[in-house]
Structures are given as C-alpha cells and as structure tokens.
Scaffold this active site. Structure first.
Site, mmCIF file in Angstrom:
data_model
loop_
_atom_site.group_PDB
_atom_site.id
_atom_site.type_symbol
_atom_site.label_atom_id
_atom_site.label_comp_id
_atom_site.label_asym_id
_atom_site.label_seq_id
_atom_site.Cartn_x
_atom_site.Cartn_y
_atom_site.Cartn_z
ATOM 1 N N SER A 118 0.828 -1.215 0.000
ATOM 2 C CA SER A 118 0.000 0.000 0.000
ATOM 3 C C SER A 118 0.856 1.255 0.000
ATOM 4 C CB SER A 118 -0.846 0.075 1.278
ATOM 5 O OG SER A 118 -1.656 -1.018 1.420
ATOM 6 N N HIS A 140 -2.460 -3.366 -6.418
ATOM 7 C CA HIS A 140 -2.952 -2.904 -5.116
ATOM 8 C C HIS A 140 -4.458 -3.145 -5.019
ATOM 9 C CE1 HIS A 140 -3.644 0.497 -2.028
ATOM 10 N NE2 HIS A 140 -3.262 -0.590 -1.415
ATOM 11 N N GLU A 152 -5.382 -1.028 -8.225
ATOM 12 C CA GLU A 152 -4.434 -0.069 -8.796
ATOM 13 C C GLU A 152 -3.265 -0.877 -9.372
ATOM 14 O OE1 GLU A 152 -4.838 4.020 -6.282
ATOM 15 O OE2 GLU A 152 -3.910 2.383 -5.182
ATOM 16 N N ASN A 190 -4.914 6.406 -1.905
ATOM 17 C CA ASN A 190 -4.465 6.900 -0.602
ATOM 18 C C ASN A 190 -3.911 8.320 -0.675
ATOM 19 O OD1 ASN A 190 -5.331 4.743 0.835
ATOM 20 N ND2 ASN A 190 -3.366 3.702 0.912
HETATM 21 N N1 LIG Z 1 -5.172 -4.769 5.199
HETATM 22 C C1 LIG Z 1 -5.475 -3.888 4.263
HETATM 23 O O1 LIG Z 1 -6.502 -3.203 4.326
HETATM 24 C C2 LIG Z 1 -4.585 -3.733 3.049
HETATM 25 C C3 LIG Z 1 -5.118 -3.145 1.885
HETATM 26 C C4 LIG Z 1 -4.319 -3.072 0.730
HETATM 27 C C5 LIG Z 1 -3.019 -3.525 0.764
HETATM 28 N N2 LIG Z 1 -2.507 -4.067 1.925
HETATM 29 C C6 LIG Z 1 -1.135 -4.570 1.887
HETATM 30 O O2 LIG Z 1 -1.184 -5.984 1.768
HETATM 31 C C7 LIG Z 1 -0.048 -6.567 2.413
HETATM 32 C C8 LIG Z 1 -0.520 -7.587 3.434
HETATM 33 O O3 LIG Z 1 -1.355 -6.944 4.369
HETATM 34 P P1 LIG Z 1 -2.387 -7.757 5.286
HETATM 35 O O4 LIG Z 1 -3.272 -6.734 5.897
HETATM 36 O O5 LIG Z 1 -2.962 -8.880 4.508
HETATM 37 O O6 LIG Z 1 -1.394 -8.341 6.399
HETATM 38 P P2 LIG Z 1 -1.640 -9.588 7.386
HETATM 39 O O7 LIG Z 1 -0.762 -9.340 8.548
HETATM 40 O O8 LIG Z 1 -3.096 -9.818 7.593
HETATM 41 O O9 LIG Z 1 -1.075 -10.849 6.554
HETATM 42 C C9 LIG Z 1 0.277 -11.035 6.259
HETATM 43 C C10 LIG Z 1 0.540 -12.526 6.137
HETATM 44 O O10 LIG Z 1 1.870 -12.720 5.667
HETATM 45 C C11 LIG Z 1 2.408 -13.820 6.362
HETATM 46 N N3 LIG Z 1 3.871 -13.792 6.296
HETATM 47 C C12 LIG Z 1 4.739 -13.169 7.131
HETATM 48 N N4 LIG Z 1 6.002 -13.405 6.729
HETATM 49 C C13 LIG Z 1 5.913 -14.208 5.629
HETATM 50 C C14 LIG Z 1 6.867 -14.808 4.784
HETATM 51 N N5 LIG Z 1 8.175 -14.611 4.983
HETATM 52 N N6 LIG Z 1 6.439 -15.601 3.756
HETATM 53 C C15 LIG Z 1 5.125 -15.803 3.553
HETATM 54 N N7 LIG Z 1 4.154 -15.240 4.326
HETATM 55 C C16 LIG Z 1 4.560 -14.461 5.346
HETATM 56 C C17 LIG Z 1 1.852 -13.713 7.768
HETATM 57 O O11 LIG Z 1 1.935 -14.960 8.445
HETATM 58 C C18 LIG Z 1 0.415 -13.276 7.484
HETATM 59 O O12 LIG Z 1 -0.447 -14.392 7.335
HETATM 60 C C19 LIG Z 1 0.753 -5.406 2.988
HETATM 61 O O13 LIG Z 1 1.739 -5.031 2.074
HETATM 62 C C20 LIG Z 1 -0.300 -4.310 3.128
HETATM 63 O O14 LIG Z 1 0.247 -3.009 3.088
HETATM 64 C C21 LIG Z 1 -3.265 -4.194 3.063
#
Ligand SMILES: NC(=O)c1ccc[n+]([C@@H]2O[C@H](COP(=O)([O-])OP(=O)(O)OC[C@H]3O[C@@H](n4cnc5c(N)ncnc54)[C@H](O)[C@@H]3O)[C@@H](O)[C@H]2O)c1
Length: 286
Positions: A118, A140, A152, A190
């Site tokens: 993000s 994204h 995106e 954003n």
């Molecule tokens: N949550 C949101 O609203 C949102 C929206 C858009 C983008 N994002 C982006 O998406 C990405 C993930 O966010 P999220 O909210 O899903 O996070 P999250 O914490 O819910 O999930 C992350 C996952 O990655 C796993 N992980 C950690 N290290 C790892 C590795 N080395 N190999 C494989 N898996 C691994 C964790 O165990 C976890 O299950 C981030 O870059 C975030 O900025 C989040």
C-alpha cells in the site's frame, strides 16, 4: 479462466486475493510461513464463501469448487507452476526483501510478479527480484477484496509496457476494475483519501464542528456515502496514521501534515471500529 496463481502471505489481503482468483477459475497456490497461517487463510476464504452462499449470491457447489482450487503450499519450490505471483506479506521492507529474493529465484522466468504493497515503493521491492524488474508491478487490491472492485496497477520505474498490459488483462480476468498509475507515494486512492481524512480530523481538533456535523456535511453536501471520520473509524486509525506518516515522509510537503489528534487517539488505543471506539463509540468490540 485458467492458469495458476501463487499468492504469498495468507493474511487479510492474501486470503481475499486468493479467493478472487479462485472464484475466477484460477488454481491458486497459497503460501505462508506456518501451517497455522495457511489454514487460517483457507478458513477465511471458506467463511467468506459461506457468507455469499447464505445470502444467495453463490451456489454451494460453486463455493466448494472455488475452495477445491485453493492449494496451501509450504514450499516455494512449487512457485514455478504459477504464471502470476502476487505477494501480500506484511508491510515491512525487510520481510518483502527476504520473500522476493527467494520467490523470484523459484518463479517461472516468464511469470508476472506483483506486490500488493500500500505504501512502500514498488520500484524498491522490484529491485529485490535480482533482474526481474521489467515483469514486476504493483497490484494494489482493496479490503475486503471479494467486495471491492478496484485494483491499482502500479508502474514501477523499470516495469515494461507489456507487464502493465498483462497485469491489466489479469485483473480484468478476475472480474476487477484496474486503473493504471505510476509508482508514487499512496498511488491514487491513498494520496487523495488520506489528506481528506486528515483534514477532517484537523477541522474536528480546531472545533469547526462535531464529528456528526463534519460527517453529515460531507454526506449530504458532497454526496459521500460515508463521512470522513466514520470512514477513518472503518479503516482503523492506526492504519490511517501509518499511511499519513508514509505520505508525509515521502513527499515532505506540509499539505500531508499529520493531525496531532490522530496520533493521540492511536496512543490511547482508540483505533476505530475494531477496538469499539474511535471518533464514534461502537459500544463493544467490532
Ligand atoms: N489490510 C489492508 O486493508 C490492506 C489493503 C491493501 C493492501 N494491503 C497490503 O497488503 C499486504 C498484506 O497486508 P495484510 O493486511 O494482509 O497483512 P496480514 O498481517 O493480515 O497478513 C500477512 C501474512 O503474511 C504472512 N507472512 C509473514 N512473513 C511471511 C513470509 N516470509 N512468507 C510468507 N508469508 C509471510 C503472515 O503470516 C500473514 O499471514 C501489505 O503489504 C499491506 O500493506 C493491506
């Protein structure tokens, strides 16, 4: 729709992306660091599909077919089977670097590579692939992925035009609506949304109006479906603060100044709906 997609990270976004891809007919390899995390991801997809079924939006048999296309994988060695690799591991550059160093080496040399970051630089994450920058881009997605249509498609400094075309076609193929943009902080959504929410918090702190009046003003005067403060409660004040800090640090422009009230509320644990209290009270958690 066929073709295998690998999703790295089975958290909030990874599970949602895996569901969207499997629902469109892709076989999906869902990777995470532990069996527990992989199972949590599969369970999240399962309960989301069940909600679609209970609302009459999906047949039970189709939900089962979607789940059957989802394959948890522990070994990155299987990544070579995927035409598209989408990373959704935590928003931390060190973790993304470690994941992409291994994933880029294991992936098919023709595969489309994408990050769901993000707020980090797509160009910087691409540099961790060691020579695959041209076929790397940002994809994204928005939370909750099964509900929100936008993706995106982010062009890094070295992303090729062909990669953007492939990414747009892939996104459309899973029933989403892509927009393309360059790799600048906050991309489009954003960059516009965070200063809007921040301005509403500045206005509240200055005593311009109550939370209800600020939100009602934007709903009834600007036709917004949700007021900016209610939206901030939904997004999570901690998430909004992290995004605001990132924009402020990257642009170094006072127009992205961070409302002190936002920081204080996060310090107080008032994170919005998820803690039951933010600009509004929600009674109990959630
Ligand atoms: N949550 C949101 O609203 C949102 C929206 C858009 C983008 N994002 C982006 O998406 C990405 C993930 O966010 P999220 O909210 O899903 O996070 P999250 O914490 O819910 O999930 C992350 C996952 O990655 C796993 N992980 C950690 N290290 C790892 C590795 N080395 N190999 C494989 N898996 C691994 C964790 O165990 C976890 O299950 C981030 O870059 C975030 O900025 C989040």
């Amino acid at each position: 729709m066929s073709g295998t997609v690998a999703v790295l990270g089975a958290g909030t976004m990874g599970a949602g992306i895996a569901q969207a891809c499997a629902a469109a007919g892709h076989r999906v390899l869902l990777h995470d660091i532990s069996d527990e995390a992989r199972q949590r991801g599969v369970a999240a997809v399962h309960s989301s599909l069940e909600r679609f079924v209970s609302r009459g939006k999906l047949e039970q048999a189709e939900a089962e077919a979607v789940l059957a296309r989802l394959q948890p994988v522990s070994d990155l060695g299987q990544l070579g089977e995927a035409e598209t690799v989408i990373e959704a591991v935590p928003e931390n550059l060190n973790i993304k670097e470690a994941v992409w160093r291994d994933a880029a080496a294991a992936a098919d040399p023709q595969a489309l590579l994408a990050t769901n970051t993000s707020s980090l630089s797509v160009t910087q994450i691409a540099s961790f692939t060691g020579g695959s920058e041209e076929r790397f881009c940002g994809l994204h997605f928005f939370n909750p992925v099964p509900m929100l249509p936008l993706v995106e498609v982010v062009r890094g400094q070295l992303t090729s035009a062909e990669t953007i075309e492939r990414a747009v076609a892939f996104t459309e193929g899973i029933g989403k609506t892509p927009i393309t943009c360059n790799d600048t902080p906050g991309f489009i959504v954003n960059r516009l949304l965070i200063p809007y929410m921040s301005d509403a918090i500045h206005a509240l702190a200055e005593g311009v109006g109550s939370p209800e009046d600020i939100d009602r003003a934007m709903k009834l005067g600007a036709n917004m479906p949700l007021g900016p403060l209610a939206l901030c409660d939904l997004v999570g004040l901690d998430v909004a603060l992290a995004a605001a800090e990132s924009l402020h640090a990257e642009f170094q422009d006072p127009k992205f100044r961070i409302p002190p009230l936002l920081r204080r509320m996060v310090q107080a644990g008032k994170l919005g709906r998820k803690t039951g209290s933010g600009f509004y009270d929600y009674g109990k958690e959630g």
